[in-house]
Scaffold this motif. Structure first.
Motif, PDB file in Angstrom:
ATOM      1  N   VAL A  36     102.434 165.025  51.853  1.00 25.52           N
ATOM      2  CA  VAL A  36     102.609 165.083  53.303  1.00 25.52           C
ATOM      3  C   VAL A  36     101.867 163.952  54.010  1.00 25.52           C
ATOM      4  N   ILE A  37     102.607 163.267  54.862  1.00 27.25           N
ATOM      5  CA  ILE A  37     102.001 162.267  55.740  1.00 27.25           C
ATOM      6  C   ILE A  37     102.204 162.764  57.158  1.00 27.25           C
ATOM      7  N   VAL A  38     101.140 162.780  57.931  1.00 24.11           N
ATOM      8  CA  VAL A  38     101.228 163.303  59.288  1.00 24.11           C
ATOM      9  C   VAL A  38     100.958 162.173  60.271  1.00 24.11           C
ATOM     10  N   VAL A  39     101.842 162.018  61.243  1.00 24.02           N
ATOM     11  CA  VAL A  39     101.633 161.011  62.288  1.00 24.02           C
ATOM     12  C   VAL A  39     101.339 161.763  63.579  1.00 24.02           C
ATOM     13  N   VAL A  40     100.270 161.405  64.260  1.00 22.81           N
ATOM     14  CA  VAL A  40      99.953 162.108  65.511  1.00 22.81           C
ATOM     15  C   VAL A  40      99.815 161.169  66.699  1.00 22.81           C
ATOM     16  N   SER A  41     100.086 161.745  67.883  1.00 19.95           N
ATOM     17  CA  SER A  41      99.867 161.050  69.161  1.00 19.95           C
ATOM     18  C   SER A  41      98.500 161.438  69.691  1.00 19.95           C
ATOM     19  N   ALA A  42      98.132 160.810  70.791  1.00 22.27           N
ATOM     20  CA  ALA A  42      96.890 161.167  71.471  1.00 22.27           C
ATOM     21  C   ALA A  42      97.023 162.574  72.051  1.00 22.27           C
ATOM     22  N   GLN A  43      95.885 163.276  72.168  1.00 24.88           N
ATOM     23  CA  GLN A  43      95.895 164.655  72.658  1.00 24.88           C
ATOM     24  C   GLN A  43      96.376 164.750  74.107  1.00 24.88           C
ATOM     25  N   GLY A  44      97.240 165.712  74.371  1.00 28.63           N
ATOM     26  CA  GLY A  44      97.656 166.027  75.742  1.00 28.63           C
ATOM     27  C   GLY A  44      97.932 164.805  76.597  1.00 28.63           C
ATOM     28  N   ASP A  45      97.230 164.725  77.731  1.00 28.16           N
ATOM     29  CA  ASP A  45      97.456 163.618  78.671  1.00 28.16           C
ATOM     30  C   ASP A  45      96.494 162.451  78.459  1.00 28.16           C
ATOM     31  N   THR A  46      95.905 162.375  77.275  1.00 28.91           N
ATOM     32  CA  THR A  46      94.879 161.347  77.041  1.00 28.91           C
ATOM     33  C   THR A  46      95.343 159.938  77.420  1.00 28.91           C
ATOM     34  N   LEU A  70      93.885 151.921  74.784  1.00 30.45           N
ATOM     35  CA  LEU A  70      94.864 152.964  74.437  1.00 30.45           C
ATOM     36  C   LEU A  70      94.796 153.367  72.974  1.00 30.45           C
ATOM     37  N   ASN A  71      94.391 152.432  72.116  1.00 34.07           N
ATOM     38  CA  ASN A  71      94.238 152.764  70.696  1.00 34.07           C
ATOM     39  C   ASN A  71      93.235 153.891  70.455  1.00 34.07           C
ATOM     40  N   THR A  72      92.297 154.067  71.391  1.00 36.24           N
ATOM     41  CA  THR A  72      91.266 155.090  71.156  1.00 36.24           C
ATOM     42  C   THR A  72      91.851 156.506  71.212  1.00 36.24           C
ATOM     43  N   GLY A  73      92.908 156.693  71.993  1.00 33.78           N
ATOM     44  CA  GLY A  73      93.471 158.040  72.150  1.00 33.78           C
ATOM     45  C   GLY A  73      93.906 158.632  70.822  1.00 33.78           C
ATOM     46  N   GLU A  74      94.645 157.851  70.064  1.00 36.42           N
ATOM     47  CA  GLU A  74      95.155 158.349  68.779  1.00 36.42           C
ATOM     48  C   GLU A  74      94.024 158.477  67.748  1.00 36.42           C
ATOM     49  N   MET A  75      92.948 157.727  67.919  1.00 39.68           N
ATOM     50  CA  MET A  75      91.841 157.846  66.958  1.00 39.68           C
ATOM     51  C   MET A  75      91.150 159.192  67.082  1.00 39.68           C
ATOM     52  N   ILE A  76      91.123 159.699  68.315  1.00 42.91           N
ATOM     53  CA  ILE A  76      90.527 161.028  68.498  1.00 42.91           C
ATOM     54  C   ILE A  76      91.360 162.070  67.752  1.00 42.91           C
ATOM     55  N   SER A  77      92.671 162.009  67.922  1.00 43.53           N
ATOM     56  CA  SER A  77      93.462 163.085  67.306  1.00 43.53           C
ATOM     57  C   SER A  77      93.527 163.002  65.787  1.00 43.53           C
ATOM     58  N   ILE A  78      93.553 161.780  65.207  1.00 48.59           N
ATOM     59  CA  ILE A  78      93.610 161.752  63.730  1.00 48.59           C
ATOM     60  C   ILE A  78      92.335 162.338  63.123  1.00 48.59           C
ATOM     61  N   HIS A 126      98.809 159.327  46.138  1.00 44.61           N
ATOM     62  CA  HIS A 126      98.627 159.498  44.687  1.00 44.61           C
ATOM     63  C   HIS A 126      97.350 160.242  44.357  1.00 44.61           C
ATOM     64  N   LYS A 127      96.337 160.052  45.191  1.00 45.61           N
ATOM     65  CA  LYS A 127      95.084 160.781  44.963  1.00 45.61           C
ATOM     66  C   LYS A 127      95.228 162.247  45.327  1.00 45.61           C
ATOM     67  N   GLY A 128      96.344 162.598  45.932  1.00 46.75           N
ATOM     68  CA  GLY A 128      96.553 164.003  46.300  1.00 46.75           C
ATOM     69  C   GLY A 128      96.140 164.333  47.723  1.00 46.75           C
ATOM     70  N   ASN A 129      95.856 163.315  48.509  1.00 45.17           N
ATOM     71  CA  ASN A 129      95.423 163.575  49.881  1.00 45.17           C
ATOM     72  C   ASN A 129      96.592 163.822  50.836  1.00 45.17           C
ATOM     73  N   ILE A 130      96.330 164.666  51.807  1.00 42.05           N
ATOM     74  CA  ILE A 130      97.198 164.732  52.977  1.00 42.05           C
ATOM     75  C   ILE A 130      96.771 163.544  53.828  1.00 42.05           C
ATOM     76  N   VAL A 131      97.712 162.708  54.245  1.00 42.02           N
ATOM     77  CA  VAL A 131      97.336 161.494  54.964  1.00 42.02           C
ATOM     78  C   VAL A 131      97.697 161.628  56.444  1.00 42.02           C
ATOM     79  N   ILE A 132      96.689 161.503  57.285  1.00 39.30           N
ATOM     80  CA  ILE A 132      96.914 161.586  58.736  1.00 39.30           C
ATOM     81  C   ILE A 132      96.888 160.168  59.302  1.00 39.30           C
ATOM     82  N   VAL A 133      97.980 159.766  59.924  1.00 38.55           N
ATOM     83  CA  VAL A 133      98.082 158.395  60.425  1.00 38.55           C
ATOM     84  C   VAL A 133      98.193 158.397  61.947  1.00 38.55           C
ATOM     85  N   ALA A 134      97.480 157.484  62.587  1.00 42.82           N
ATOM     86  CA  ALA A 134      97.582 157.355  64.036  1.00 42.82           C
ATOM     87  C   ALA A 134      98.927 156.728  64.400  1.00 42.82           C
ATOM     88  N   GLY A 135      99.685 157.400  65.254  1.00 45.50           N
ATOM     89  CA  GLY A 135     100.926 156.808  65.736  1.00 45.50           C
ATOM     90  C   GLY A 135     100.604 155.761  66.786  1.00 45.50           C
TER      91      GLY A 135
END
Ligand code: ASP
Ligand code: MG
Length: 401
Positions: A36-46, A70-78, A126-135
């Motif tokens: 699983v790879i997860v891509v997230v946006s910044a929280q709410g109205d950040t 603006l890059n900081t918003g997605e860093m909080i959520s990842i 490959h290491k078996g991690n769930i990978v969370i990526v900043a959108g």
């Protein structure tokens, strides 16, 4: 089992409760044996809040610095999502857009992805991690941070799914799929089970705010198996694909776009080359023109009207006013109280009578059409904004979609 990219928007990760809910969806998918790879946006109205903060300091801030902010918003959520998943006891790692290899052009604020170096993400999988990526994030060739345009995390997710040949890309939102019309405005709107890339692209462009239109373009180009699903309820969403099961429906959806302004150039000389002069002027400034209407010449003059997005309205009017005399125009008019109502459906290509049915519905509701434009899978009309909600409903119900 397979490789799945899951994308969660700002409202799905807006607080601790929602984050744990997302963590549950992600870890359930992982526990079934998927990568699983997860891509997230910044929280709410950040992102909006960050824009406000910048405006307080310097409304003319450079686009480069805006992108750093603006890059900081997605860093909080990842990081927060990774912490939630850690707490549930699963192996997880968060990566910024640049760590995940998103290389973009240098068009700060609306950058395009040029390439994704997927090595790091693949290693983590490959290491078996769930990978969370900043959108939303990219890195240009000078190693400067960029952003992909508002709503751009959808595009990050689809691009990653394409680059990794993922089995599926799921876009989780707070609605349960794509609707035949905005359900907040049209009570009879219903969820669409399947829709083609082309239809979805039209709807996305026309302001059905479910998906970033570039994400749909990319999904089409790379045949990404795309799905819009609810992050709140566990039920089937909308599948977006190349061909869909034959349905008898001609029309897939009705959309309203309020981001339009109509500009009219009145009393132009009725001579060859005039339309070219008007539109080359606008295209030189990268002002995108949508619907165009030219009147029949009468007594040596003609009028040309066209629509632009509201953000380009003033610039277009100013440009035209500068050349008004040399064009020989009498007047430049601008109307912002308009909306564009469109019907979209691949089925209309081979079926006559779709346009007339739309016009009949509007006529019966006493709604005046100001301009019309058609394409193979879309018909748009321009109407008075105050009629737009009514127009959505009567057109929607005329096709009983
Ligand atoms: N956070 C960014 C925005 O609000 C990107 C996204 O949500 O997709 O535009
Ligand atoms: Mg957002």
């Amino acid at each position: 089992m397979g490789l799945i990219v899951q994308k969660f928007g700002g409202s799905s990760v807006k607080n601790a409760e929602r984050l744990f809910h997302v963590a549950k969806i992600v870890t359930d998918t992982y526990a079934k044996g998927n990568s699983v790879i997860v891509v997230v946006s910044a929280q709410g109205d950040t992102t909006d809040d960050l824009l406000e903060k910048a405006a307080e300091i310097n409304p003319q801030a450079s686009k480069r610095e805006m992108d750093v902010l603006l890059n900081t918003g997605e860093m909080i959520s990842i990081s927060l999502l990774a912490m939630a998943i850690e707490k549930l006891g699963y192996p997880v790692i968060s990566l910024t857009g640049w760590q995940a290899g998103f290389l973009s052009d240098s068009n700060h604020g609306n950058a395009r992805i040029r390439r994704i170096n997927t090595e790091r993400v693949e290693n983590e999988i490959h290491k078996g991690n769930i990978v969370i990526v900043a959108g939303f994030q990219g890195l240009n060739r000078y190693d400067d941070l960029t952003t992909l345009g508002r709503g751009g995390s959808d595009t990050s997710a689809v691009a990653l799914a394409a680059a990794l040949s993922a089995d599926k890309c799921q876009i989780f939102t707070d609605v349960d799929g794509v609707y035949t019309a905005d359900p907040r405005l049209v009570k009879t709107a219903r969820k669409i089970d399947e829709i083609t890339y082309d239809e979805m692209l039209e709807l996305a462009t026309l302001g059905a705010q479910v998906l970033h239109n570039r994400s749909v373009e990319m999904a089409k180009k790379y045949s990404v198996n795309l799905e819009v699903v609810s992050s709140l309820e566990n039920k089937p969403g909308t599948q977006i694909k190349e061909v869909v099961k034959v349905e008898k429906m001609l029309i897939k959806g009705v959309a309203r776009d309020n981001d339009v302004a109509r500009i009219s150039v009145i009393g132009l000389p009725d001579q060859p080359g005039i339309a070219f002069r008007v539109f080359s002027l606008l295209s030189a400034k990268k002002i995108n023109v949508d619907i165009i209407l030219q009147s029949i010449g009468r007594e040596g003059t003609k009028d040309i009207s066209f629509t632009v997005s509201r953000s380009h309205r003033q610039q277009a009017v100013d440009l035209l006013n500068e050349v008004k005399e040399s064009l020989g125009a009498k007047e430049i008019l601008c109307d912002e109280n308009i909306s564009k109502i469109s019907i979209v459906g691949a089925g209309m290509q081979s079926n006559p009578g779709v346009a007339s049915k739309m016009f009949e519905a509007l006529g019966e509701a006493n709604i005046n059409i100001q301009m019309i434009s058609t394409s193979e899978i879309k018909i748009s009309v321009l109407i008075d904004r105050k009629d737009s909600e009514r127009a959505l409903s009567v057109v929607h119900d005329a096709f009983a979609i």
